[in-house]
Design an enzyme around this catalytic site. Sequence first.
Site, PDB file in Angstrom:
ATOM      1  N   CYS A  53       0.756  -1.146   0.044  1.00  0.00           N
ATOM      2  CA  CYS A  53       0.115  -0.292  -0.001  1.00  0.00           C
ATOM      3  C   CYS A  53       0.836   1.251   0.048  1.00  0.00           C
ATOM      4  O   CYS A  53       0.485   2.380  -0.618  1.00  0.00           O
ATOM      5  CB  CYS A  53      -1.007  -0.003   1.205  1.00  0.00           C
ATOM      6  SG  CYS A  53      -2.114  -1.374   1.199  1.00  0.00           S
ATOM      7  N   ARG A 136      -7.836  -4.397  -3.375  1.00  0.00           N
ATOM      8  CA  ARG A 136      -7.568  -3.401  -3.943  1.00  0.00           C
ATOM      9  C   ARG A 136      -8.347  -3.112  -5.073  1.00  0.00           C
ATOM     10  O   ARG A 136      -8.383  -3.512  -6.280  1.00  0.00           O
ATOM     11  CB  ARG A 136      -6.118  -3.573  -4.419  1.00  0.00           C
ATOM     12  CG  ARG A 136      -5.028  -3.800  -3.394  1.00  0.00           C
ATOM     13  CD  ARG A 136      -3.741  -4.093  -3.849  1.00  0.00           C
ATOM     14  NE  ARG A 136      -2.858  -4.555  -3.159  1.00  0.00           N
ATOM     15  CZ  ARG A 136      -2.381  -3.867  -1.879  1.00  0.00           C
ATOM     16  NH1 ARG A 136      -2.432  -2.526  -2.053  1.00  0.00           N
ATOM     17  NH2 ARG A 136      -1.710  -4.547  -0.882  1.00  0.00           N
TER      18      ARG A 136
HETATM   19  C1  BEZ Z   1       0.539  -4.553   1.932  1.00  0.00           C
HETATM   20  O1  BEZ Z   1       1.728  -4.591   1.970  1.00  0.00           O
HETATM   21  O2  BEZ Z   1       0.220  -3.509   1.545  1.00  0.00           O
HETATM   22  C2  BEZ Z   1      -0.274  -5.745   2.139  1.00  0.00           C
HETATM   23  C3  BEZ Z   1       0.027  -7.090   1.873  1.00  0.00           C
HETATM   24  C4  BEZ Z   1      -0.741  -8.081   2.280  1.00  0.00           C
HETATM   25  C5  BEZ Z   1      -1.945  -7.767   3.028  1.00  0.00           C
HETATM   26  C6  BEZ Z   1      -2.306  -6.521   3.286  1.00  0.00           C
HETATM   27  C7  BEZ Z   1      -1.254  -5.437   2.807  1.00  0.00           C
END
Ligand code: BEZ
Length: 236
Positions: A53, A136
């Site tokens: 994110c 997402r």
């Molecule tokens: C992230 O790194 O944004 C992420 C990865 C896995 C689950 C939730 C967020």
Amino acid sequence: METQQEITSMPRIGDKAPEFKAVTTQGDIHFPNDYKGDWVILFSHPADFTPVCTSEFMTFATMEEKFLKANCKLVGLSIDGLYSHIAWLRSIKDKIEYRGMKNVEVKFPLIEDITMEVAKKYGMIQPNEDSTKAVRAVFFVDPNGIIRAIIYYPLSLGRNFDELYRVVIALQAADAFGVATPADWVPGDDVIIGPAGSCGSAENRMQGKEDMECKDWYFCTRKLDKDKVLEKVLKK
Ligand code: BEZ
């Protein structure tokens, strides 16, 4: 008691974007009413202070001017509270350097949705992926508040923001010129003309009587100058 249907129902292409009022890092918003006359990308991310994110927010914030020039505003959302959002965006600006991006200020609104009210309305929670984090999701909403395209990615996959920009330009070009855009289209590429509506028109097309190039009667393209597209789509 909320039903499974409330969690999993999602708006579709062509629907009016579901309305909501929300608190964001840039003040309160009333969606989509506050965005009348603009394109807007409403997108969700799983959580603040997570690496994928963070890479996405830095990329999107760095490209925000480009989207604004294409008459498209950005609005983010996650199932986190306002103070978490503020702390995360401050951390991004003050501490994170990634792929040449640093001191990145996220100026677009980030919705707090700790109650999941908005996430549920938009089908951003996909319980078999994760029942408490939004996937997402990307909703492209037009100036009349209609959803025109939707893309979903799982938690582990960061989005391609050049593709999101391409979608914004292609949707606007299709509207402005009454055409469709073929695979991998970018401004300057040939565009697709709607199918022939009669046997006579199909025949004319194949005889080269119309200003287009036909592979067969149902697959005809025409030139569309890159400059013409950009002149229509980009603000001066
Ligand atoms: C992230 O790194 O944004 C992420 C990865 C896995 C689950 C939730 C967020």
